[in-house]
Design a protein around this motif. Structure first.
Motif, PDB file in Angstrom:
ATOM      1  N   VAL A   1     -61.823   4.344 -75.551  1.00 55.18           N
ATOM      2  CA  VAL A   1     -60.542   3.715 -75.208  1.00 55.18           C
ATOM      3  C   VAL A   1     -59.475   4.114 -76.229  1.00 55.18           C
ATOM      4  N   ILE A   2     -59.823   4.098 -77.492  1.00 57.31           N
ATOM      5  CA  ILE A   2     -58.872   4.471 -78.538  1.00 57.31           C
ATOM      6  C   ILE A   2     -58.437   5.922 -78.376  1.00 57.31           C
ATOM      7  N   ARG A   3     -59.395   6.802 -78.138  1.00 58.89           N
ATOM      8  CA  ARG A   3     -59.088   8.224 -78.000  1.00 58.89           C
ATOM      9  C   ARG A   3     -58.207   8.504 -76.786  1.00 58.89           C
ATOM     10  N   VAL A   4     -58.579   7.931 -75.642  1.00 64.05           N
ATOM     11  CA  VAL A   4     -57.839   8.182 -74.405  1.00 64.05           C
ATOM     12  C   VAL A   4     -56.446   7.569 -74.481  1.00 64.05           C
ATOM     13  N   SER A   5     -56.344   6.352 -74.984  1.00 65.64           N
ATOM     14  CA  SER A   5     -55.023   5.727 -75.063  1.00 65.64           C
ATOM     15  C   SER A   5     -54.134   6.460 -76.062  1.00 65.64           C
ATOM     16  N   ALA A   6     -54.705   6.972 -77.154  1.00 61.61           N
ATOM     17  CA  ALA A   6     -53.905   7.736 -78.119  1.00 61.61           C
ATOM     18  C   ALA A   6     -53.355   9.007 -77.483  1.00 61.61           C
ATOM     19  N   LEU A   7     -54.153   9.662 -76.686  1.00 61.57           N
ATOM     20  CA  LEU A   7     -53.659  10.852 -75.982  1.00 61.57           C
ATOM     21  C   LEU A   7     -52.531  10.498 -75.029  1.00 61.57           C
ATOM     22  N   TRP A   8     -52.680   9.392 -74.312  1.00 64.82           N
ATOM     23  CA  TRP A   8     -51.666   8.999 -73.339  1.00 64.82           C
ATOM     24  C   TRP A   8     -50.359   8.593 -73.996  1.00 64.82           C
ATOM     25  N   TYR A   9     -50.400   7.710 -75.016  1.00 67.95           N
ATOM     26  CA  TYR A   9     -49.129   7.274 -75.580  1.00 67.95           C
ATOM     27  C   TYR A   9     -48.466   8.363 -76.409  1.00 67.95           C
ATOM     28  N   THR A  10     -49.239   9.274 -76.976  1.00 70.08           N
ATOM     29  CA  THR A  10     -48.629  10.412 -77.650  1.00 70.08           C
ATOM     30  C   THR A  10     -47.973  11.346 -76.645  1.00 70.08           C
ATOM     31  N   GLY A  11     -48.641  11.562 -75.523  1.00 69.03           N
ATOM     32  CA  GLY A  11     -48.059  12.397 -74.475  1.00 69.03           C
ATOM     33  C   GLY A  11     -46.794  11.802 -73.893  1.00 69.03           C
TER      34      GLY A  11
ATOM     35  N   THR B   1     -52.703   0.957 -74.712  1.00 64.62           N
ATOM     36  CA  THR B   1     -54.015   0.543 -75.220  1.00 64.62           C
ATOM     37  C   THR B   1     -54.534  -0.676 -74.462  1.00 64.62           C
ATOM     38  N   ALA B   2     -53.672  -1.634 -74.184  1.00 61.45           N
ATOM     39  CA  ALA B   2     -54.093  -2.815 -73.421  1.00 61.45           C
ATOM     40  C   ALA B   2     -54.526  -2.414 -72.009  1.00 61.45           C
ATOM     41  N   HIS B   3     -53.804  -1.484 -71.408  1.00 68.10           N
ATOM     42  CA  HIS B   3     -54.165  -1.027 -70.056  1.00 68.10           C
ATOM     43  C   HIS B   3     -55.551  -0.408 -70.035  1.00 68.10           C
ATOM     44  N   PHE B   4     -55.821   0.506 -70.964  1.00 74.04           N
ATOM     45  CA  PHE B   4     -57.115   1.177 -70.968  1.00 74.04           C
ATOM     46  C   PHE B   4     -58.247   0.247 -71.408  1.00 74.04           C
ATOM     47  N   THR B   5     -57.949  -0.728 -72.260  1.00 76.06           N
ATOM     48  CA  THR B   5     -58.969  -1.718 -72.638  1.00 76.06           C
ATOM     49  C   THR B   5     -59.340  -2.575 -71.435  1.00 76.06           C
ATOM     50  N   ARG B   6     -58.333  -3.026 -70.707  1.00 79.72           N
ATOM     51  CA  ARG B   6     -58.578  -3.828 -69.504  1.00 79.72           C
ATOM     52  C   ARG B   6     -59.374  -3.016 -68.475  1.00 79.72           C
ATOM     53  N   ARG B   7     -59.007  -1.769 -68.308  1.00 78.66           N
ATOM     54  CA  ARG B   7     -59.706  -0.909 -67.343  1.00 78.66           C
ATOM     55  C   ARG B   7     -61.159  -0.677 -67.752  1.00 78.66           C
ATOM     56  N   ALA B   8     -61.420  -0.521 -69.055  1.00 73.40           N
ATOM     57  CA  ALA B   8     -62.792  -0.318 -69.526  1.00 73.40           C
ATOM     58  C   ALA B   8     -63.637  -1.582 -69.326  1.00 73.40           C
ATOM     59  N   ARG B   9     -63.028  -2.751 -69.506  1.00 71.71           N
ATOM     60  CA  ARG B   9     -63.767  -4.006 -69.289  1.00 71.71           C
ATOM     61  C   ARG B   9     -64.137  -4.194 -67.829  1.00 71.71           C
ATOM     62  N   MET B  10     -63.232  -3.759 -66.924  1.00 66.69           N
ATOM     63  CA  MET B  10     -63.540  -3.875 -65.485  1.00 66.69           C
ATOM     64  C   MET B  10     -64.678  -2.946 -65.085  1.00 66.69           C
ATOM     65  N   GLU B  11     -64.734  -1.770 -65.712  1.00 66.03           N
ATOM     66  CA  GLU B  11     -65.789  -0.811 -65.382  1.00 66.03           C
ATOM     67  C   GLU B  11     -67.136  -1.225 -65.955  1.00 66.03           C
ATOM     68  N   ALA B  12     -67.118  -1.976 -67.044  1.00 70.01           N
ATOM     69  CA  ALA B  12     -68.381  -2.350 -67.703  1.00 70.01           C
ATOM     70  C   ALA B  12     -69.081  -3.506 -67.016  1.00 70.01           C
TER      71      ALA B  12
END
Length: 74
Positions: free
Chosen positions: A9-19, A63-74
């Motif tokens: 989640v940290i890696r993916v969100s960092a790529l997104w907000y940097t982009g 980061t909140a978006h991807f954290t929420r999405r990861a919790r739904m998938e788990a």
């Protein structure tokens, strides 16, 4: 303790907000060139300022978006 999901989640969100922030800088530079009449220091300073502000704004949102999405998938 961080799990593999947290690191992902940290890696993916960092790529997104940097982009997103780099896209904002690109848009700022394009608009500054189109409007014209600004000294180079103002353009580059505005680009840095735009990058920093967009990072501050998008970091918690993305980061909140991807954290929420990861919790739904788990």
């Amino acid at each position: 303790m961080e799990t593999a999901v947290d690191r992902r989640v940290i890696r993916v969100s960092a790529l997104w907000y940097t982009g997103i922030s780099l896209a904002v800088v690109g848009l700022f530079l394009m608009l500054a060139r189109v409007v014209g009449g600004y000294p180079p220091a103002a353009i580059y300073g505005g680009a840095v300022w735009s990058f920093l502000l967009s990072m501050i704004v998008t970091m918690p949102v993305v980061t909140a978006h991807f954290t929420r999405r990861a919790r739904m998938e788990a």
